[in-house]
Design an enzyme around this catalytic site. Structure first.
Site, PDB file in Angstrom:
ATOM      1  N   GLY A  65       1.021  -1.299   0.098  1.00 15.98           N
ATOM      2  CA  GLY A  65       0.190  -0.069  -0.046  1.00 15.98           C
ATOM      3  C   GLY A  65       0.848   1.220   0.182  1.00 15.98           C
ATOM      4  N   GLY A 113      -0.495  -5.020   0.758  1.00 17.11           N
ATOM      5  CA  GLY A 113      -1.796  -4.937  -0.258  1.00 17.11           C
ATOM      6  C   GLY A 113      -1.881  -5.817  -1.281  1.00 17.11           C
ATOM      7  N   GLU A 136       5.120  -6.584   7.297  1.00 14.47           N
ATOM      8  CA  GLU A 136       4.779  -5.344   7.854  1.00 14.47           C
ATOM      9  C   GLU A 136       5.334  -4.984   9.573  1.00 14.47           C
ATOM     10  OE1 GLU A 136       1.615  -6.334   4.862  1.00 14.47           O
ATOM     11  OE2 GLU A 136       2.874  -7.471   6.517  1.00 14.47           O
ATOM     12  N   ASP A 144      -2.100  -7.010   7.673  1.00 10.55           N
ATOM     13  CA  ASP A 144      -3.371  -6.993   7.278  1.00 10.55           C
ATOM     14  C   ASP A 144      -4.022  -7.336   6.262  1.00 10.55           C
ATOM     15  OD1 ASP A 144      -2.174  -5.003   5.946  1.00 10.55           O
ATOM     16  OD2 ASP A 144      -3.750  -3.355   6.488  1.00 10.55           O
TER      17      ASP A 144
END
Length: 347
Positions: A65, A113, A136, A144
């Site tokens: 992302g 992402g 991450e 996530d």
């Protein structure tokens, strides 16, 4: 309409083509919104029988992302960061629940992402170029985009290992672990896409025909060690198990973990523990949104982005600096449900 993602219809398929090559096709809010809009338009269009997800020019597939934007927003009011997470997670959920067949081509970097738009696909193609990771914790974030759902459902403690260390898997390893449904040579992908556009009801047969036997999956040699050393649901216990093992591989993993954010390693383990018991993917995304909306404004994320992405000194000063310093109370605060008027919901 953003040009960072292309959404043409070709033959009997809709195409979601990431087109932000200078950023390795990292997702931004407009890209996520455009993909959701295209999926909505194709949902009831009888001319579209399947959806293909890939990248256009340059290297790919998707590096994650828009981390710089998230950090800039997180350092102020967090509004833009929360808007991104809300839109991105709605796209993830839309793909997860999409009725028409979806095919993701994970040819190249597939991280963060990128994982979130690849793993919901019914068919997931890996190649010799695939580099798959959820890295991450190295920037004070957590896996996530459904990571709590997907990683917790991998065999043994593989998900916990990947979430904590950010270890990169190659295409053969993705196939061995079930993260990919097919392993194809990269030079056959255009043939696969062309054939699928012509015969979208024969996707499985087309991919089966072009697939080759995957190379040896190196990660499997460490499967027993991963299940044993990452068995605990506490970061402190994982550290202790690695420290007393005495082997070179365990020592290497411990050294890696000592570079990660203690706070978000704890967040990651809680996420996987809870995700394995989550009743629905929508529930998972609502939980991850609550966590992300808080983590993005905490010190470790802002410091991780500074150290790894902005200044590139790769020496983040985590606070707290050790797992023992991260209290259960802090983790409980991060995981607390949001008020109803702030909570994430599907589109």
């Amino acid at each position: 309409m953003t040009q960072d993602v292309l959404t043409p219809a070709e033959g009997r398929v809709g195409r979601l083509r990431l087109n932000r090559p200078r950023a390795l096709h990292a997702l931004n809010t407009a890209m996520c919104g455009a993909m959701s809009a295209a999926l909505d338009a194709w949902r009831d269009d009888p001319a579209i029988e399947a959806v293909l997800i890939d990248h256009a020019e340059g290297r790919g597939f998707c590096a994650g992302g828009d981390i710089r934007m998230l950090a800039a927003s997180g350092s102020t009011d967090g509004v833009a960061a929360r808007a991104f997470f809300r839109t991105e997670y709605q796209l993830n959920h839309c793909l997860f629940t999409y009725a028409k067949p979806t095919v993701a081509f994970m040819d190249g970097i597939t991280m963060g992402g990128g994982v979130g738009i690849a793993l919901p696909a019914r068919f997931r193609v890996a190649t010799e170029n695939t580099k798959f990771a959820m890295p991450e914790t190295g920037i004070g974030l957590f896996p996530d985009v459904g990571g709590g759902w997907y990683l917790s459902r991998l065999p043994g403690r593989m998900g916990q290992f990947l979430a904590l260390t950010g270890h990169r898997l190659d295409g053969a390893e993705c196939a061995a672990l079930g993260l990919a449904t097919h392993y194809l040579p990269a030079d056959t992908l255009e043939t696969a896409k062309r054939r699928i556009a012509e015969r979208p009801q024969a996707i499985a047969a087309i991919l089966d025909d072009l697939a080759i036997e995957r190379p040896e999956a190196a990660i499997l040699a460490h499967r027993a060690a991963i299940d044993r050393l990452f068995a605990a649901d506490s970061v402190e216990a994982v550290f202790a198990a690695l420290a007393v093992d005495g082997g070179d591989w365990a020592a290497k993993q411990l050294a890696i973990l000592k570079t990660k954010s203690p706070q978000t390693m704890k967040v990651s383990l809680r996420l996987l523990h809870d995700g394995a018991r989550m009743a629905s993917f929508a529930d998972e995304m609502a939980r991850e949104y609550a966590v992300a909306s808080r983590v993005v404004q905490r010190h470790d994320f802002l410091e991780g982005v500074r150290a790894v992405i902005v200044d590139k000194d790769n020496v983040p000063q985590w606070n707290p600096a050790t797992p023992e310093g991260v209290s259960d109370h802090v983790i409980d605060q991060i995981f607390a449900p949001l008020p109803d008027d702030e909570a994430w919901t599907p589109r």
